[in-house]
Write a protein that holds these residues in place. Structure first.
Motif, PDB file in Angstrom:
ATOM      1  N   ASP A  21       9.566   8.705  51.541  1.00  0.00           N
ATOM      2  CA  ASP A  21      10.702   8.174  52.303  1.00  0.00           C
ATOM      3  C   ASP A  21      10.446   8.357  53.795  1.00  0.00           C
ATOM      4  OD1 ASP A  21      13.248   8.022  53.674  1.00  0.00           O
ATOM      5  OD2 ASP A  21      14.221   8.137  51.711  1.00  0.00           O
TER       6      ASP A  21
ATOM      7  N   LYS B 113      22.077  10.931  61.081  1.00  0.00           N
ATOM      8  CA  LYS B 113      22.651   9.651  61.500  1.00  0.00           C
ATOM      9  C   LYS B 113      23.598   9.819  62.682  1.00  0.00           C
ATOM     10  CE  LYS B 113      25.358   5.740  59.697  1.00  0.00           C
ATOM     11  NZ  LYS B 113      26.025   5.180  58.481  1.00  0.00           N
TER      12      LYS B 113
ATOM     13  N   GLU C 171      21.506  15.896  54.885  1.00  0.00           N
ATOM     14  CA  GLU C 171      20.532  15.802  55.976  1.00  0.00           C
ATOM     15  C   GLU C 171      20.540  14.409  56.608  1.00  0.00           C
ATOM     16  OE1 GLU C 171      20.195  19.295  54.088  1.00  0.00           O
ATOM     17  OE2 GLU C 171      19.899  17.389  53.012  1.00  0.00           O
ATOM     18  N   ARG C 172      20.649  13.399  55.771  1.00  0.00           N
ATOM     19  CA  ARG C 172      20.703  12.027  56.296  1.00  0.00           C
ATOM     20  C   ARG C 172      21.963  11.827  57.128  1.00  0.00           C
ATOM     21  NH1 ARG C 172      16.785   9.135  53.554  1.00  0.00           N
ATOM     22  NH2 ARG C 172      16.355   9.743  51.401  1.00  0.00           N
ATOM     23  N   TRP C 173      23.086  12.345  56.665  1.00  0.00           N
ATOM     24  CA  TRP C 173      24.358  12.148  57.362  1.00  0.00           C
ATOM     25  C   TRP C 173      24.347  12.843  58.724  1.00  0.00           C
ATOM     26  CZ3 TRP C 173      28.794  14.432  59.311  1.00  0.00           C
ATOM     27  CH2 TRP C 173      29.899  13.579  59.463  1.00  0.00           C
TER      28      TRP C 173
ATOM     29  N   LEU D 172      27.226  17.559  51.044  1.00  0.00           N
ATOM     30  CA  LEU D 172      27.130  16.230  50.434  1.00  0.00           C
ATOM     31  C   LEU D 172      25.954  16.145  49.477  1.00  0.00           C
ATOM     32  CD1 LEU D 172      27.808  13.952  53.560  1.00  0.00           C
ATOM     33  CD2 LEU D 172      29.436  14.658  51.794  1.00  0.00           C
TER      34      LEU D 172
ATOM     35  N   ASN E 175      21.324  13.950  51.023  1.00  0.00           N
ATOM     36  CA  ASN E 175      22.394  13.151  51.628  1.00  0.00           C
ATOM     37  C   ASN E 175      22.993  13.835  52.853  1.00  0.00           C
ATOM     38  OD1 ASN E 175      22.123  11.138  49.694  1.00  0.00           O
ATOM     39  ND2 ASN E 175      23.638  12.047  48.330  1.00  0.00           N
TER      40      ASN E 175
ATOM     41  N   GLU F  90      34.305   6.878  58.132  1.00  0.00           N
ATOM     42  CA  GLU F  90      33.327   7.749  58.780  1.00  0.00           C
ATOM     43  C   GLU F  90      33.535   7.840  60.278  1.00  0.00           C
ATOM     44  OE1 GLU F  90      29.169   8.222  57.371  1.00  0.00           O
ATOM     45  OE2 GLU F  90      29.614   6.404  56.224  1.00  0.00           O
TER      46      GLU F  90
END
Length: 243
Positions: free
Chosen positions: A51, A175, A170-172, A164, A168, A145
């Motif tokens: 990824d 972002k 870490e991605r949030w 989360l 998820n 959000e």
């Protein structure tokens, strides 16, 4: 060096106590960008290999700690030992316990509404020195959000914890990290479930034997698919080592 590279992920070699001190220093600092702490296990390492976004996230993190005995063993096999695991739950609890001396504000995101509310109340009742400035469950819709991010930015918490699930959380964080106005942010997995009493953590003896993963698997057999990554990780490490 303070890190060891495991399949492309730079893991911190700091001890648990050293990591706690580093986070407390980040909380005490002023006018610094958000410090993104990631507690990573073999599952995240293997996911990052496939990824591109996750690769970027781990490379830009402030620190990545070894959450999982597989990471500790891999570092040992590479001849660059890590002294101990540094899990998100243990780190969070230590920060809460030491909040009398190192006070901080906290914003909690994640889990279901009941668990989120109960965990927040327990933290507020049991840990002096922690000020909970906001919370929100993890079942927000995309259209909600913006309001959540704006609320976090307005509250400016010292610490933002996000439950989360990995990766998820870490991605949030990644972002929105330029907009969150927090000093430190990290994913805490199922920590809110444990704090709220919804899930029991493995007994200390299981933790000391480094088989906490097995305890969770026995309690939640549905996790077996996730555990399949462990032999894949081991084979990849050994193959990489031979090369």
């Amino acid at each position: 060096m303070n890190t060891v590279n495991i399949l492309g992920v730079p893991f911190s070699k700091r001890t648990f106590s050293e990591t706690v001190a580093l986070v407390q220093a980040q909380i005490a600092a002023e006018d610094k960008p958000l410090f993104h702490l990631i507690t990573a296990n073999p599952e995240i390492v293997m996911a990052a290999r496939e990824d591109q976004q996750l690769q970027t996230i781990v490379k830009e993190a402030g620190i990545i700690t070894p959450d999982g005995i597989g990471i500790v063993l891999a570092a040992k096999w590479q001849g660059e030992p890590i002294q101990e695991r540094v899990t998100g739950y243990d780190l969070l609890i230590r920060l809460l316990e030491e909040a009398k001396q190192h006070r901080f504000s906290l914003y909690i995101v994640g889990s279901d509404e009941e668990t989120n509310a109960k965990a927040a109340q327990i933290i507020a009742d049991q840990y002096d020195g922690v000020t909970i400035v906001g919370r929100h469950n993890g079942f927000f819709k995309p259209g909600q959000e913006e309001a959540l991010v704006a609320d976090i930015a307005q509250k400016r918490p010292d610490v933002l914890i996000v439950a989360l699930g990995a990766p998820n959380a870490e991605r949030w964080i990644f972002k929105y990290k330029s907009r969150l106005s927090a000093k430190v942010a990290f994913g805490v997995g199922g920590s809110l479930d444990v704090i709220a009493g919804k899930v029991k953590r493995a007994p200390v003896i299981w933790q000391k034997l480094n088989v906490e993963w097995l305890y969770r698997l026995l309690k939640q057999p549905s996790r077996w698919r996730r555990q399949l990554v462990l032999p894949r990780f081991a084979v990849t490490i050994l193959t990489s080592r031979r090369r």
